[in-house]
Design a protein around this motif. Structure first.
Motif, short mmCIF file in Angstrom:
data_model
loop_
_atom_site.label_atom_id
_atom_site.label_comp_id
_atom_site.label_asym_id
_atom_site.label_seq_id
_atom_site.Cartn_x
_atom_site.Cartn_y
_atom_site.Cartn_z
N GLY A 1 -8.24 0.18 0.56
CA GLY A 1 -9.37 -0.75 0.66
C GLY A 1 -9.18 -1.98 -0.19
O GLY A 1 -9.47 -3.11 0.24
N CYS A 2 -8.68 -1.80 -1.40
CA CYS A 2 -8.45 -2.94 -2.30
C CYS A 2 -7.37 -3.86 -1.76
O CYS A 2 -7.52 -5.09 -1.79
N VAL B 1 -9.53 4.05 -1.88
CA VAL B 1 -9.85 2.86 -2.66
C VAL B 1 -8.62 1.96 -2.79
O VAL B 1 -8.75 0.73 -2.90
N VAL B 2 -7.43 2.55 -2.76
CA VAL B 2 -6.20 1.75 -2.87
C VAL B 2 -6.00 0.92 -1.61
O VAL B 2 -5.80 -0.30 -1.67
N THR C 1 -14.67 6.82 0.18
CA THR C 1 -14.41 5.38 0.07
C THR C 1 -13.80 4.84 1.35
O THR C 1 -14.25 3.82 1.89
N LEU D 1 -8.74 -5.89 1.10
CA LEU D 1 -9.58 -7.00 0.66
C LEU D 1 -8.77 -8.11 0.02
O LEU D 1 -9.00 -9.31 0.27
N VAL D 2 -7.80 -7.75 -0.82
CA VAL D 2 -6.96 -8.76 -1.46
C VAL D 2 -6.19 -9.56 -0.41
O VAL D 2 -6.07 -10.79 -0.51
N LEU E 1 -16.86 -0.62 -0.45
CA LEU E 1 -15.75 -0.11 -1.26
C LEU E 1 -16.26 0.38 -2.61
O LEU E 1 -15.93 1.48 -3.05
N LEU E 2 -17.10 -0.43 -3.23
CA LEU E 2 -17.67 -0.07 -4.54
C LEU E 2 -18.57 1.15 -4.42
O LEU E 2 -18.44 2.12 -5.20
N THR F 1 0.84 -1.21 0.00
CA THR F 1 0.00 0.00 0.00
C THR F 1 0.87 1.25 0.00
O THR F 1 0.59 2.22 -0.73
N THR G 1 -3.09 -1.52 6.30
CA THR G 1 -3.33 -0.68 5.12
C THR G 1 -3.71 0.74 5.50
O THR G 1 -3.35 1.69 4.81
N CYS H 1 -16.71 -5.20 0.70
CA CYS H 1 -16.50 -5.00 -0.74
C CYS H 1 -17.59 -4.13 -1.34
O CYS H 1 -17.32 -3.26 -2.18
#
Length: 395
Positions: A56-57, A53-54, A244, A60-61, A100-101, A18, A225, A97
Motif C-alpha cells: 500500500g505504501c 501496508v508495504v 490493511t 501511494l508513493v 491504509l492508516l 515491493t 504492487t 491513504c
C-alpha cells in the motif's frame, strides 16, 4: 497516452521495489508482534502479518511520484492548469491513504466490526466532496423496459451519495470476508484490477477518455504492487496481508468506480464477493450463530481442507432461523447434520460452499478454483456490460 506509458514504467519499478522490501521487512514485523500462525497447515511457524501496508505504501508513493510528472507542465501556465483533475487525484489518494492508516490500525488494534463499517464511510468523505464539486451528477438512466413507467432517467439526489458511500463500505469489507486461505485476498483483488484495466483500455476510444485514463493512472501501480505481494502471499504463504490490504484494495476500486463514472460496472466485477456476502448474511447479522473464525477446517491426517461448521441449539432457534435453515436446505446450499438437540451446518462462506460441493481438497487447489470462478465472473461481467447492455440501454 504518454502519461500511461510513464505510469507503466513507474509501476514496473514499484513491482521490483515491493518484491524486494517484503522479505527484508518480515523480521521487523515479527519483532513488533505482528505475526500469526497458518491455521490450515501443520507448521506453527510465525508468519508476519499486515504486510499489505508495504504494498500500500509503495502504491501511494508511486502515485505521488506521478503527480509532478503529469501536472508539471500545468504549473508553468496556471491559467490552463487542470484544477478539477488535480483535485480528483488528490481526493482519491487521500481516501486511499486514510484506508491504509485505518486498515493498519485495525491490524494492530483488532477493531470491532462496527468500526470496520464506519471507517470506510469516513475515508470516502473527501471523495464524495470532490464528486459534488466537480460533477454533482445524481441521475440514473432507466433501463428501456421500464421507461414507459419511470421515464428515461431519474434524479435520486442525496440518495446517490449514500449509494457511493455504501459502495466504498461494501468494496472494502467484501474482500475482507472472502478470505482465510493463502493468496485469496490478493488473488481476487488482482483479477478485479485486471478486469478494470481491460475495461479502461476498451473504453479509451470512447467519449470518457479522460475518466478512464484517470482510472489507469491509479490501477496500474496498484496492480504492480499487488502482484508483488501475491508472489509472497501465494501458497504456501510467507506473509499475511492483513486487513490493511483489503481496505486499500476496496477503496481503490471504489475510487476509480466513482470518479471515473462506472460504479455499476465495478460492482459487476465483484460478483463472487456479492454472492459470498449474500450467502453470509444470515451469519453476519447473527440470524445463524457465527463463530469468530469461519476458516475451512484443516485435517492434519489427510492434509486436506474441509468445510468448517457451526452449531445451532434447537431450543434457541427463532422462527427466522428455522426459516433460513430450511430454505438453505431446500436449495441445497448447506450440508446439515442434526440430532434431537442440535443442528450442525457448514459456515456460510463461498469457501465452505465450494468444499461441500466439490469435497475436501488441498488448499492450493481450493484457491485456484476460487480464482477461476473469479475469472469466470469477470467474463460474465463483460458479457452483461456489452452484449446484454444494448437490450436495456441506448448503447
Amino acid at each position: 497516452m504518454w502519461s500511461i506509458i510513464i505510469v507503466i514504467i513507474l509501476s514496473v519499478i514499484a513491482y521490483f521495489i515491493t518484491d524486494q522490501l517484503i522479505p527484508n521487512l518480515k523480521d521487523l514485523f515479527i519483532n513488533a508482534g505482528l505475526y500469526g500462525v497458518d491455521l490450515c497447515k501443520n507448521s506453527k511457524n510465525k508468519i508476519p502479518e499486515a504486510l499489505g501496508v508495504v504494498s500500500g505504501c509503495i502504491f501511494l508513493v508511486t502515485s505521488f511520484t506521478f503527480i509532478p510528472i503529469v501536472f508539471g507542465n500545468g504549473l508553468m501556465d496556471r491559467e490552463s492548469f487542470p484544477h478539477n483533475e488535480f483535485a480528483e487525484l488528490l481526493a482519491a489518494l487521500l481516501s486511499i491513504c486514510c484506508m491504509l492508516l485505518l486498515g493498519f490500525a485495525d491490524d494492530v488494534l483488532d477493531l470491532r466490526w462496527r468500526y470496520k463499517l464506519l471507517l470506510p464511510t469516513v475515508a470516502s468523505l473527501p471523495l464524495l466532496v470532490v464528486y459534488y464539486v466537480n460533477f454533482n451528477s445524481t441521475t440514473f438512466v432507466i433501463p428501456i423496459p421500464f421507461r414507459e413507467w419511470l421515464g428515461a432517467s431519474i434524479n435520486i439526489g442525496f440518495l446517490y451519495y449514500i449509494y457511493m458511500g455504501m459502495l466504498a463500505v461494501f468494496c472494502t469489507n467484501a474482500i475482507n470476508i472472502l478470505a482465510g486461505i493463502n493468496g485469496l485476498e490478493v488473488g481476487q483483488s488482482v483479477i478485479i484490477a485486471i478486469s478494470v484495466i481491460v475495461f479502461d483500455i476498451i473504453e479509451l476510444r470512447g467519449d470518457q477518455y479522460k475518466a478512464h485514463t484517470f482510472s489507469l493512472h491509479i490501477m496500474l501501480p496498484y496492480l504492480a504492487t499487488a502482484l508483488a505481494l501475491l508472489k509472497h502471499n501465494w501458497y504456501p504463504s510467507k506473509v499475511f496481508v492483513g486487513d490493511t490490504f483489503c481496505y486499500v484494495s476496496g477503496m481503490t476500486f471504489a475510487v476509480v468506480g466513482i470518479l471515473s463514472h462506472f460504479s455499476k460496472t465495478v460492482l459487476l466485477f465483484f460478483l463472487p464477493q456479492i454472492i459470498n456476502f449474500l450467502y453470509s448474511v444470515p451469519q453476519l447479522f447473527h440470524f445463524v450463530p457465527c463463530p469468530r473464525h469461519r476458516l475451512p477446517k484443516y485435517s492434519a491426517e489427510t492434509d486436506l481442507l474441509q468445510a468448517s461448521r457451526t452449531v445451532i441449539v434447537k431450543k434457541d432457534m427463532t422462527f427466522l432461523t428455522k426459516t433460513i435453515v430450511q430454505i438453505l436446505r431446500i436449495i441445497q446450499l448447506v450440508d446439515v447434520k442434526e440430532d434431537s438437540d442440535t443442528i450442525v451446518m457448514n459456515n456460510l462462506t463461498l469457501i465452505n460452499l465450494f468444499l461441500i460441493k466439490f469435497g475436501p481438497m488441498p488448499e492450493v487447489r481450493l484457491v485456484i478454483m476460487l480464482m477461476l470462478f473469479q475469472c469466470l465472473c469477470s467474463c460474465i461481467a463483460f458479457v452483461i456490460r456489452y452484449p446484454m447492455a444494448s437490450y436495456f440501454y441506448d448503447t
